[in-house]
Design a protein around this motif. Sequence first.
Motif, PDB file in Angstrom:
ATOM      1  N   GLU A 240       0.804  -1.013  -0.025  1.00 28.04           N
ATOM      2  CA  GLU A 240      -0.035   0.067  -0.066  1.00 28.04           C
ATOM      3  C   GLU A 240       0.948   1.299   0.040  1.00 28.04           C
ATOM      4  O   GLU A 240       0.445   2.182  -0.623  1.00 28.04           O
ATOM      5  N   GLU A 241       1.954   1.321   0.795  1.00 27.34           N
ATOM      6  CA  GLU A 241       2.845   2.337   0.704  1.00 27.34           C
ATOM      7  C   GLU A 241       3.344   2.656  -0.772  1.00 27.34           C
ATOM      8  O   GLU A 241       3.548   3.976  -1.150  1.00 27.34           O
TER       9      GLU A 241
ATOM     10  N   SER B 225       2.023   1.613  -3.464  1.00 26.39           N
ATOM     11  CA  SER B 225       0.780   2.366  -4.378  1.00 26.39           C
ATOM     12  C   SER B 225       0.655   3.750  -4.017  1.00 26.39           C
ATOM     13  O   SER B 225       0.448   4.638  -4.916  1.00 26.39           O
ATOM     14  N   GLN B 226       0.825   3.924  -2.893  1.00 24.38           N
ATOM     15  CA  GLN B 226       0.513   5.726  -2.535  1.00 24.38           C
ATOM     16  C   GLN B 226       1.215   6.497  -3.036  1.00 24.38           C
ATOM     17  O   GLN B 226       1.253   7.670  -3.438  1.00 24.38           O
TER      18      GLN B 226
ATOM     19  N   GLY C  64      -2.326   5.366  -4.683  1.00 19.33           N
ATOM     20  CA  GLY C  64      -3.391   4.949  -4.107  1.00 19.33           C
ATOM     21  C   GLY C  64      -4.201   4.216  -4.954  1.00 19.33           C
ATOM     22  O   GLY C  64      -5.359   3.558  -4.535  1.00 19.33           O
TER      23      GLY C  64
ATOM     24  N   ARG D  85      -5.013   0.554  -4.829  1.00 19.62           N
ATOM     25  CA  ARG D  85      -5.191   0.082  -3.276  1.00 19.62           C
ATOM     26  C   ARG D  85      -6.083  -1.276  -3.072  1.00 19.62           C
ATOM     27  O   ARG D  85      -5.562  -2.209  -2.357  1.00 19.62           O
ATOM     28  N   ASP D  86      -6.885  -1.404  -4.194  1.00 23.35           N
ATOM     29  CA  ASP D  86      -7.726  -2.654  -3.869  1.00 23.35           C
ATOM     30  C   ASP D  86      -7.359  -3.928  -4.781  1.00 23.35           C
ATOM     31  O   ASP D  86      -7.715  -4.950  -4.414  1.00 23.35           O
TER      32      ASP D  86
ATOM     33  N   LEU E 206      -4.008  -4.897  -5.064  1.00 24.52           N
ATOM     34  CA  LEU E 206      -2.362  -5.090  -4.813  1.00 24.52           C
ATOM     35  C   LEU E 206      -2.028  -6.683  -5.014  1.00 24.52           C
ATOM     36  O   LEU E 206      -2.996  -7.587  -4.165  1.00 24.52           O
TER      37      LEU E 206
ATOM     38  N   TYR F  48       6.134  -4.083  -6.423  1.00 23.36           N
ATOM     39  CA  TYR F  48       5.258  -4.421  -5.028  1.00 23.36           C
ATOM     40  C   TYR F  48       5.864  -5.675  -4.446  1.00 23.36           C
ATOM     41  O   TYR F  48       5.480  -5.918  -3.652  1.00 23.36           O
TER      42      TYR F  48
END
Lengths: 130, 352
Positions: free
Chosen positions: B26-27, B29-30, B35, B38-39, B41, B157
Amino acid sequence: MDIARHWRLRDQRYNLQGTVCAGCGHKMFPPRVVCPECRSRKIETFEFSGQGEVYSHTVVYQAPEGFDAYVPYVAALVRLEEGPLISAQLTDVNVDEVAIGLPVEMVTRKLTEQEENGLIVYGYKFRPRF
Amino acid sequence: MTMKPSRQVGIVGYGAYVPRYRLAAEEISQLWRGGQDRDTLPVREKSVPGPDEDSVSMSIEAARNALQRAQIDPTQLRAVWVGSESPPYAVKPTSTIVAQAIGAVPSTSAGDWEFACKAGSETMQAAIAMVGSSMADYAMGIGMDTAQGRPGDALEYTAAAGGAAFVFGPGEEALAVLEASYSYVTDTPDFFRRAHQHYPEHGNRFTGEPAYFHHVLSAGRHLMESLGLTAEDFALAVFHQPNVKFPQRAAQKLGFTAEQIRPGLLVGDIGNTYAGSSLIGLTGCLDAAQPGDRILMVSFGSGAGSDAFSFVVTEQLSKRRSLARTTQDYIARRQPVHYATYARWRSKLLLK
């Protein structure tokens, strides 16, 4: 580049290989050829278990050349369970977690890299037991 | 086409290693996508090596764990082979440093193996052959990586650090005996890195069907059919895990349930450990397995190919399992780091 020196020290660096006196049983790290306790020259190779505890420690913010990558890091005196007191870097630890008496164990890690085209030197460090 | 050694061979010791640090997907992605993804990942978080860790130091720890379980003198090893795509030196074997550190030198073969994410399981095939042919009683195979993804790339990721070591030996001493193995390779350029490049290139969707799924399913299916087995005959299975979805889908296509792959499916917690991925998954299975359990392992390496193995767990596993830290011990030892720390440690900052 000190290649010969690093090569000579590889077993004590990778494995905490020291010596034991066949006369009185005194265990030594780094290795010695004469026992400082009984003056015996009957010395044998001894591999330390790597278990010990923090005897004293400090946090290094201004590192010597080759150690910048790890700043801030903890330099410690570690009392091995077999007796010797040795100096080493602690790893896998937050600097504020370290305390006198912290149980630690030896791991073999990268000590330093001699520039981009030089030797990568590996050796012992200690981390908290888990 | 299925391969069987001429005498029984098995795993006599195994050991895992995962570094302490974690970076949340998530970091990433942000930072790079605001983000937006985010859903979807691919993993929850990935392991990050500390600043003093590399494939050498990590292999040493996994190898020491494997030797503790094997309960053999390291000078009995006749091979120490390390499969990795992140060797610290371009020229200078990782394996000799590992062999020296575990006390296996000098009467041993040592070598570094290369086949993208399949380098680790190649060392297993070779170690099985060496023991199976009676050239040696014990041989060690390791798969270990500190993988790198280009900042902002999809691979960032998941590109993680970790792996496992296995000591192969005579079947009568084994905690898991090999039934048979099979290797399946073709020239499929789904992912590659040219010399002197820091980061690999990949074929986006091309990495799925013609690369991962074709090779994993072909290797797994062939081995199971040649042994006359179906998914129901296996207690556990592990497939190479570049993300959570791919091994789940491969398992489903071969008839395996979510329960069968759970103990070996570690990628959501530690990321893709490349040459170590299916090997560390197998250690997760061995940590959970019972005597008599049959375990299927199928690796995958880009370029591309898969190795499939079928092992049957013996009574000796429960006696030796507790002699070293479990894979979950390493996964539970977890310190989250921010992207900035990760960028510093992974040399993504220009300092001169």
